[in-house]
Design a protein around this motif. Structure first.
Motif, PDB file in Angstrom:
ATOM      1  N   ARG A  48       0.768  -1.058   0.035  1.00  0.00           N
ATOM      2  CA  ARG A  48      -0.021  -0.153  -0.237  1.00  0.00           C
ATOM      3  C   ARG A  48       0.894   1.234   0.009  1.00  0.00           C
ATOM      4  NH1 ARG A  48      -4.572  -0.064   4.416  1.00  0.00           N
ATOM      5  NH2 ARG A  48      -5.331   1.546   3.264  1.00  0.00           N
ATOM      6  N   ILE A  51       2.480   1.844  -3.364  1.00  0.00           N
ATOM      7  CA  ILE A  51       1.228   2.090  -4.498  1.00  0.00           C
ATOM      8  C   ILE A  51       1.117   3.823  -4.503  1.00  0.00           C
ATOM      9  CG2 ILE A  51      -1.116   2.649  -4.773  1.00  0.00           C
ATOM     10  CD1 ILE A  51      -0.163   0.064  -6.102  1.00  0.00           C
ATOM     11  N   GLU A  55       2.026   4.622  -8.341  1.00  0.00           N
ATOM     12  CA  GLU A  55       0.561   4.128  -8.562  1.00  0.00           C
ATOM     13  C   GLU A  55       0.266   3.124  -9.561  1.00  0.00           C
ATOM     14  OE1 GLU A  55      -3.619   6.816  -8.265  1.00  0.00           O
ATOM     15  OE2 GLU A  55      -2.406   6.963 -10.240  1.00  0.00           O
ATOM     16  N   ASN A  61       0.091  -3.417  -7.733  1.00  0.00           N
ATOM     17  CA  ASN A  61      -1.160  -3.394  -8.043  1.00  0.00           C
ATOM     18  C   ASN A  61      -1.650  -4.908  -8.271  1.00  0.00           C
ATOM     19  OD1 ASN A  61      -2.632  -0.851  -8.057  1.00  0.00           O
ATOM     20  ND2 ASN A  61      -0.847  -0.377  -9.685  1.00  0.00           N
ATOM     21  N   HIS A  62      -1.010  -5.852  -8.777  1.00  0.00           N
ATOM     22  CA  HIS A  62      -1.400  -7.313  -8.883  1.00  0.00           C
ATOM     23  C   HIS A  62      -1.485  -8.069  -7.656  1.00  0.00           C
ATOM     24  CE1 HIS A  62      -1.555 -11.111 -10.699  1.00  0.00           C
ATOM     25  NE2 HIS A  62      -0.744 -11.577  -9.864  1.00  0.00           N
ATOM     26  N   LEU A  64      -2.112  -6.679  -4.661  1.00  0.00           N
ATOM     27  CA  LEU A  64      -2.886  -5.983  -3.782  1.00  0.00           C
ATOM     28  C   LEU A  64      -4.413  -6.447  -4.469  1.00  0.00           C
ATOM     29  CD1 LEU A  64      -1.907  -2.378  -3.369  1.00  0.00           C
ATOM     30  CD2 LEU A  64      -2.230  -4.011  -1.564  1.00  0.00           C
ATOM     31  N   GLY A  65      -4.354  -6.557  -5.791  1.00  0.00           N
ATOM     32  CA  GLY A  65      -5.731  -7.239  -6.508  1.00  0.00           C
ATOM     33  C   GLY A  65      -5.815  -8.613  -5.597  1.00  0.00           C
ATOM     34  N   THR A  88     -10.012  -2.643  -9.383  1.00  0.00           N
ATOM     35  CA  THR A  88      -9.277  -1.520  -9.610  1.00  0.00           C
ATOM     36  C   THR A  88      -7.811  -1.695  -9.693  1.00  0.00           C
ATOM     37  OG1 THR A  88     -10.758   0.114  -8.308  1.00  0.00           O
ATOM     38  CG2 THR A  88      -8.530   0.766  -8.446  1.00  0.00           C
ATOM     39  N   HIS A  89      -7.277  -2.522  -8.716  1.00  0.00           N
ATOM     40  CA  HIS A  89      -5.862  -2.696  -8.722  1.00  0.00           C
ATOM     41  C   HIS A  89      -5.553  -3.625  -9.904  1.00  0.00           C
ATOM     42  CE1 HIS A  89      -4.703  -0.662  -5.071  1.00  0.00           C
ATOM     43  NE2 HIS A  89      -5.317  -1.228  -4.411  1.00  0.00           N
ATOM     44  N   ARG A  92      -5.201  -1.544 -13.161  1.00  0.00           N
ATOM     45  CA  ARG A  92      -4.133  -0.826 -13.359  1.00  0.00           C
ATOM     46  C   ARG A  92      -2.784  -1.809 -13.799  1.00  0.00           C
ATOM     47  NH1 ARG A  92      -3.921   2.141  -7.538  1.00  0.00           N
ATOM     48  NH2 ARG A  92      -5.711   3.744  -7.930  1.00  0.00           N
ATOM     49  N   SER A  93      -2.805  -2.913 -13.182  1.00  0.00           N
ATOM     50  CA  SER A  93      -1.715  -4.002 -13.505  1.00  0.00           C
ATOM     51  C   SER A  93      -1.836  -4.598 -14.892  1.00  0.00           C
ATOM     52  CB  SER A  93      -1.800  -5.215 -12.609  1.00  0.00           C
ATOM     53  OG  SER A  93      -0.672  -6.136 -12.825  1.00  0.00           O
ATOM     54  N   SER A 127      -3.285 -10.427 -13.928  1.00  0.00           N
ATOM     55  CA  SER A 127      -4.329  -9.527 -13.870  1.00  0.00           C
ATOM     56  C   SER A 127      -5.481  -9.709 -14.743  1.00  0.00           C
ATOM     57  CB  SER A 127      -3.570  -8.134 -13.686  1.00  0.00           C
ATOM     58  OG  SER A 127      -2.593  -8.136 -12.546  1.00  0.00           O
TER      59      SER A 127
END
Length: 208
Positions: A48, A51, A55, A61-62, A64-65, A88-89, A92-93, A127
């Motif tokens: 976190r 990020i 960002e 992101n992967h 956290l997803g 959302t995460h 992004r990835s 992702s």
């Protein structure tokens, strides 16, 4: 002799200087290593924090997803499932931009000879696959198939896993073209790994 606490210290130092591969290794050890170093909540906090500075980080992101989806760490969920945050995460990835970057080591687009590039492409494809799963579960089969096609285009190769995935039951049987693409990706990945192994052996045998 293996020294995981010391490894974590060194990974943490490198990660603090912006080395994302070090962060990846650190989080893996914190989530899957021996009980001496296992601390998945610390890994979650590190991701976190990363990020906030990066960002669009593919890895953070992967992961956290996966955490918000409940897929990682392997030992079990560490936060309450939140599929909106997971999506959302993952989005992004999964961005096309992550497949069009230049390899810092070889100076060309995502080199198959670079470990970091290989990991980036893999996480981007995973992702996209996870977004296909989320779409299928949420009753959007067309979107699910679109994301699955994008995953295959990015190199996704786990055709056996896709065939058995309960989250994809609403779009089974999967289109033959996608399964063929997954098998082709698996063969290409295996060939690339073998080439890398042979090149490493050749390099090790060169006179110093």
């Amino acid at each position: 002799k293996q020294d995981l606490p010391r490894a974590c210290e060194l990974y943490a130092l490198a990660a603090a200087q912006g080395h994302e591969h070090a962060l990846m290794n650190l989080c893996r050890v914190l989530c899957t290593g021996s009980p001496v170093v296992r601390d998945p909540q610390r890994a979650f906090a590190l991701l976190r924090r990363h990020i906030l500075a990066e960002e669009q980080s593919v890895y953070a992101n992967h992961r956290l997803g996966c955490i918000y989806h409940g897929l990682w760490p392997p030992a079990g969920p560490i936060v309450k499932q939140d599929l909106d945050l997971a999506a959302t995460h993952f989005a992004r990835s999964a961005s096309d931009a992550n497949l069009n970057t230049t390899c810092q080591r070889f100076g060309r687009p995502l080199s198959p000879h670079c470990q970091n590039c290989t990991a980036q492409r893999h996480m981007c494809s995973e992702s996209r696959y996870n977004l296909a799963c989320l779409a299928a579960v949420q009753g959007a089969p067309d979107e699910a198939l679109e994301w699955l096609a994008k995953a295959v285009a990015a190199g996704f190769s786990n055709h056996n896993g896709a065939l058995r995935d309960d989250e994809l039951v609403t779009i089974q049987p999967l289109p033959r073209a996608l399964l063929v693409g997954m098998r082709r990706n698996a063969a290409e990945a295996a060939a690339a790994a073998e080439r890398a192994r042979l090149e490493a052996e050749e390099e090790a045998q060169r006179p110093r």
